[in-house]
Design an enzyme around this catalytic site. Sequence first.
Site, PDB file in Angstrom:
ATOM      1  N   LYS A 179       7.422  65.059   1.421  1.00 54.60           N
ATOM      2  CA  LYS A 179       8.780  64.855   1.954  1.00 54.60           C
ATOM      3  C   LYS A 179       9.580  66.170   1.937  1.00 54.60           C
ATOM      4  O   LYS A 179       9.093  67.183   1.455  1.00 54.60           O
ATOM      5  CB  LYS A 179       9.481  63.752   1.162  1.00 54.60           C
ATOM      6  CG  LYS A 179       8.818  62.361   1.360  1.00 54.60           C
ATOM      7  CD  LYS A 179       9.163  61.747   2.697  1.00 54.60           C
ATOM      8  CE  LYS A 179       8.366  60.553   3.183  1.00 54.60           C
ATOM      9  NZ  LYS A 179       7.947  59.513   2.314  1.00 54.60           N
TER      10      LYS A 179
HETATM   11  C1  LIG Z   1       7.729  58.035   2.038  1.00 51.94           C
HETATM   12  C2  LIG Z   1       8.405  56.832   2.533  1.00 51.94           C
HETATM   13  C3  LIG Z   1       8.761  55.757   1.700  1.00 51.94           C
HETATM   14  C4  LIG Z   1       8.302  55.595   0.291  1.00 51.94           C
HETATM   15  O1  LIG Z   1       8.402  56.657  -0.516  1.00 51.94           O
HETATM   16  P1  LIG Z   1       7.287  56.929  -1.629  1.00 51.94           P
HETATM   17  O2  LIG Z   1       7.960  57.985  -2.435  1.00 51.94           O
HETATM   18  O3  LIG Z   1       6.067  57.420  -0.935  1.00 51.94           O
HETATM   19  O4  LIG Z   1       7.075  55.664  -2.388  1.00 51.94           O
HETATM   20  C5  LIG Z   1       9.488  54.719   2.239  1.00 51.94           C
HETATM   21  N1  LIG Z   1       9.826  54.706   3.526  1.00 51.94           N
HETATM   22  C6  LIG Z   1       9.482  55.686   4.374  1.00 51.94           C
HETATM   23  C7  LIG Z   1       9.909  55.603   5.793  1.00 51.94           C
HETATM   24  C8  LIG Z   1       8.734  56.769   3.905  1.00 51.94           C
HETATM   25  O5  LIG Z   1       8.357  57.734   4.754  1.00 51.94           O
END
Ligand SMILES: *Cc1c(COP(=O)(O)O)cnc(C)c1O
Length: 368
Positions: A179
Amino acid sequence: MIRLSKSTIGEAEKKAVLGVLDREYLGMGREVEEFENMLARFFGRPVACVNSGTAALHLALQAIGVGLGDEVLVQSLTFIATFQAISATGAKPVPCEVDPATITIDLKDTEKRLTDKTRAIMPVHYASGMGALNEIYAFAKANGLSVIEDAAHAFGSLYNGHKTGSFGEIACFSFDGIKNITCSEGGAIVTDDAAVLQKVRDARLLGVERDTEKRFAGQRSWEFDAKEQGWRYHMSNIMAAIGCAQLKQFPHITQIRKAIATRYVEMLNGIDGIEPLQLDYRNIVPHIFVIKVKKRNRDALRSFLIENNIECGIHYYPNHMLTKYKTSYILPATEQAYREILSLPCHLDLTNKDQDYVISKIKEFFHA
Ligand SMILES: *Cc1c(COP(=O)(O)O)cnc(C)c1O
């Protein structure tokens, strides 16, 4: 192989982790407090950190009282985490259509999906765009719904000049490995609602009341009360130390991510057969860069790029097409968008040369 996405870790992150290891306090303590404080300054609002974005969504829903028998409106075209977080509370995710221009929730469709069980709407800031967020809040208000923003893609992005998470009801972020900023894994809930935040703070530590304050003081709760279902969702000092180091570099991260997307838009402009999403890269910090490939060419282009050592992705397989979340109704715009979307490499280590190569291969495919 040119990678689709990756973590970028430098000396600052390594030093921060070693600092935690040297102090031998690995759980939730002073680094988590520091990271929450840094984030609170970033957003101008209080923040609670957890160990994933999925946990952030789950706890936000639980804190507003969403549970068994409730329904939550959400676009089908999102990461399965959004759906699993909703169903984890016992509530039912109700898959909705997307606006094909931005792949954000289509409010005309949400109207049709409203029932007397609808409790909340969860807009997903797909590819860091926020769609018609003002209208979503107006729709929620008119129908007595809560809004929990899945802002996992949109860390640092602006909507009408304001950072996502700095306004609105509740926004949830993810700091997983790829991210906009990472903690290795991690997540955060941002809200002005003190009661919601306190519930989240307790629920992340197995429901132990006020354990957060104790841990930040380096102590433990030996005698305590718990009134609610809790989970083991707290963030560790190791994760938070990485997050602090990443957040300090966020201006640089922002600049690079925006530059990559802007360059793609400029250099792919005019190729017949592909369309970018309608996003304004002056205001958003792109987590993924998605194009729509027309005329049923998506899979052929994808194979061609992979043959040429370019990794690409499909964000995402619609959730209503999964056994667990299948619907009795059809979502044609979602399925059409799903057949067209292709994510191109977008990460901090993507060089201009790599990007030129990706673009040249796309042009070669289209004889452009
Ligand atoms: C990455 C993501 C999540 C969840 O986050 P994690 O940290 O991987 O549990 C939820 N929604 C979207 C759209 C994402 O891209």
